[in-house]
Design a protein around this motif. Structure first.
Motif, PDB file in Angstrom:
ATOM      1  N   GLU A 220      32.565  10.477  37.255  1.00  0.00           N
ATOM      2  CA  GLU A 220      33.947  10.857  37.539  1.00  0.00           C
ATOM      3  C   GLU A 220      34.161  11.145  39.021  1.00  0.00           C
ATOM      4  OE1 GLU A 220      33.068  12.174  33.289  1.00  0.00           O
ATOM      5  OE2 GLU A 220      32.076  12.329  35.235  1.00  0.00           O
ATOM      6  N   LEU A 221      33.128  11.651  39.678  1.00  0.00           N
ATOM      7  CA  LEU A 221      33.212  11.934  41.113  1.00  0.00           C
ATOM      8  C   LEU A 221      33.475  10.651  41.884  1.00  0.00           C
ATOM      9  CD1 LEU A 221      32.824  14.006  43.461  1.00  0.00           C
ATOM     10  CD2 LEU A 221      30.384  13.400  43.419  1.00  0.00           C
ATOM     11  N   LEU A 222      32.722   9.606  41.581  1.00  0.00           N
ATOM     12  CA  LEU A 222      32.921   8.335  42.262  1.00  0.00           C
ATOM     13  C   LEU A 222      34.236   7.676  41.847  1.00  0.00           C
ATOM     14  CD1 LEU A 222      29.986   8.823  43.098  1.00  0.00           C
ATOM     15  CD2 LEU A 222      29.562   6.385  42.778  1.00  0.00           C
ATOM     16  N   GLN A 223      34.612   7.848  40.599  1.00  0.00           N
ATOM     17  CA  GLN A 223      35.894   7.310  40.135  1.00  0.00           C
ATOM     18  C   GLN A 223      37.056   7.906  40.918  1.00  0.00           C
ATOM     19  OE1 GLN A 223      36.125   7.980  35.844  1.00  0.00           O
ATOM     20  NE2 GLN A 223      36.368   5.790  35.545  1.00  0.00           N
ATOM     21  N   GLU A 224      36.993   9.201  41.194  1.00  0.00           N
ATOM     22  CA  GLU A 224      38.108   9.912  41.811  1.00  0.00           C
ATOM     23  C   GLU A 224      38.174   9.705  43.314  1.00  0.00           C
ATOM     24  OE1 GLU A 224      41.515  12.181  41.535  1.00  0.00           O
ATOM     25  OE2 GLU A 224      40.230  11.527  39.890  1.00  0.00           O
ATOM     26  N   ALA A 225      37.030   9.534  43.958  1.00  0.00           N
ATOM     27  CA  ALA A 225      36.972   9.505  45.416  1.00  0.00           C
ATOM     28  C   ALA A 225      37.675   8.282  46.001  1.00  0.00           C
ATOM     29  CB  ALA A 225      35.514   9.521  45.873  1.00  0.00           C
ATOM     30  N   GLY A 226      38.226   8.471  47.198  1.00  0.00           N
ATOM     31  CA  GLY A 226      38.843   7.358  47.900  1.00  0.00           C
ATOM     32  C   GLY A 226      37.844   6.259  48.201  1.00  0.00           C
ATOM     33  N   THR A 227      36.622   6.651  48.581  1.00  0.00           N
ATOM     34  CA  THR A 227      35.520   5.706  48.807  1.00  0.00           C
ATOM     35  C   THR A 227      34.333   6.155  47.971  1.00  0.00           C
ATOM     36  OG1 THR A 227      36.255   5.245  51.080  1.00  0.00           O
ATOM     37  CG2 THR A 227      33.993   4.642  50.502  1.00  0.00           C
ATOM     38  N   ALA A 228      33.908   5.300  47.041  1.00  0.00           N
ATOM     39  CA  ALA A 228      32.812   5.631  46.133  1.00  0.00           C
ATOM     40  C   ALA A 228      31.531   4.963  46.611  1.00  0.00           C
ATOM     41  CB  ALA A 228      33.151   5.168  44.720  1.00  0.00           C
ATOM     42  N   VAL A 229      30.496   5.775  46.826  1.00  0.00           N
ATOM     43  CA  VAL A 229      29.218   5.265  47.316  1.00  0.00           C
ATOM     44  C   VAL A 229      28.127   5.577  46.291  1.00  0.00           C
ATOM     45  CG1 VAL A 229      27.573   5.220  49.215  1.00  0.00           C
ATOM     46  CG2 VAL A 229      29.982   5.744  49.673  1.00  0.00           C
TER      47      VAL A 229
END
Length: 276
Positions: A220-229
């Motif tokens: 969910e953290l990567l889903q929400e972030a503007g740039t997912a790493v």
């Protein structure tokens, strides 16, 4: 890309090296971030007290998989599991025959049975700086503000623990946080929701955020972030949703990507100054 003003960093398998230590090259980058006006926020399943012991009180933190959010030494938001949900978890685990141990997590302390396996206590030294051994976990539920229940199973959390917990707690958030860990948080509580909440508190748009992660509790953290790493060592499901794949944590991938970003941001700042 839009360079981020808020960067959330998972710990194990992401920022930390193979010995679960912060790479020495990270500390100068933390200083550079401050100079560039970028907020670095460790975002971990680890306890807030543990993160503060590692990095100090002054940073922003997403702790306990998003159930505790802190900024500059103050807890600014917590999500609490209902008592009945905690009891359901403990009841369901009675059917699990594989050895496992439970940590009841509050915003400030983790409770573990005094009869827990010695191997569990070795793990807790890494993840739960503030902990208390108790004779009976059930007696600690009422009135303790349990924000997360963590279950350690060295034989394999995804295989032996997760199916039982998914069935017992379908109405709350269950995350496989590592090979040996399953975490249960209140419905709607996760690292992604916490990132969104922190960005709002800091007046930063979600498009100006970035997040680094490696395991399913980072989804969910990567889903929400503007740039997912996602790290090169990340779970395949994280790589599927990532905007960028960083080198593995063993190759200090977070350091590599942040250095590249900060170099470009610094170059833009110097160009703007030169054109004034």
């Amino acid at each position: 890309m839009v360079y981020p003003r808020l960067i959330a960093l998972d710990m194990d398998g992401t920022l930390l090296d193979g010995e679960s230590k912060v790479p020495e090259d990270f500390w100068p980058l933390l200083k550079r971030a401050e100079e560039l006006g970028v907020v670095i926020a460790p975002a971990s399943g680890r306890q807030l007290a543990t993160l503060q012991d590692q990095f100090g009180d002054d940073l922003s933190y997403i702790a306990e998989n998003g159930t505790a959010i802190a900024h500059q030494g103050k807890i600014i938001d917590v999500s609490v599991l209902p008592d009945d949900a905690v009891y359901r978890i403990l009841d369901a685990l009675q059917s699990v025959t594989v050895e496992h141990d439970v940590v009841l997590c509050t915003p400030t302390v983790g409770y573990v049975s005094e009869d827990a396996n010695p191997d569990t206590f070795t793990q807790l030294e890494k993840y739960y700086y503030s902990r208390e051994s108790v004779a009976e976990l059930r007696s600690m539920v009422e009135g303790s503000d349990i924000i997360k229940v963590a279950i350690y199973c060295a034989a394999g959390s995804e295989e032996f623990i997760a199916p039982v917990i998914f069935e017992a707690i379908p109405d709350h958030n269950v995350a496989v946080s590592g090979q040996a860990w399953v975490d249960i948080m209140p419905a709607g509580a996760n690292k992604g929701a916490a990132l969104h909440h922190m960005a709002e508190k800091l007046g930063i748009s979600i498009e100006e955020t970035a997040a680094f992660g490696d395991y399913l509790n980072d989804f969910e953290l990567l889903q929400e972030a503007g740039t997912a790493v996602a790290m090169d060592n990340a779970h395949p499901k994280l790589k599927e949703i990532a905007d960028l794949i960083a080198p593995s944590n063993l190759d200090h991938g977070v350091i590599t990507v942040l250095t590249e970003w900060f170099d470009k941001m610094q170059a833009e700042v110097e160009t703007q100054r030169a054109n004034r």
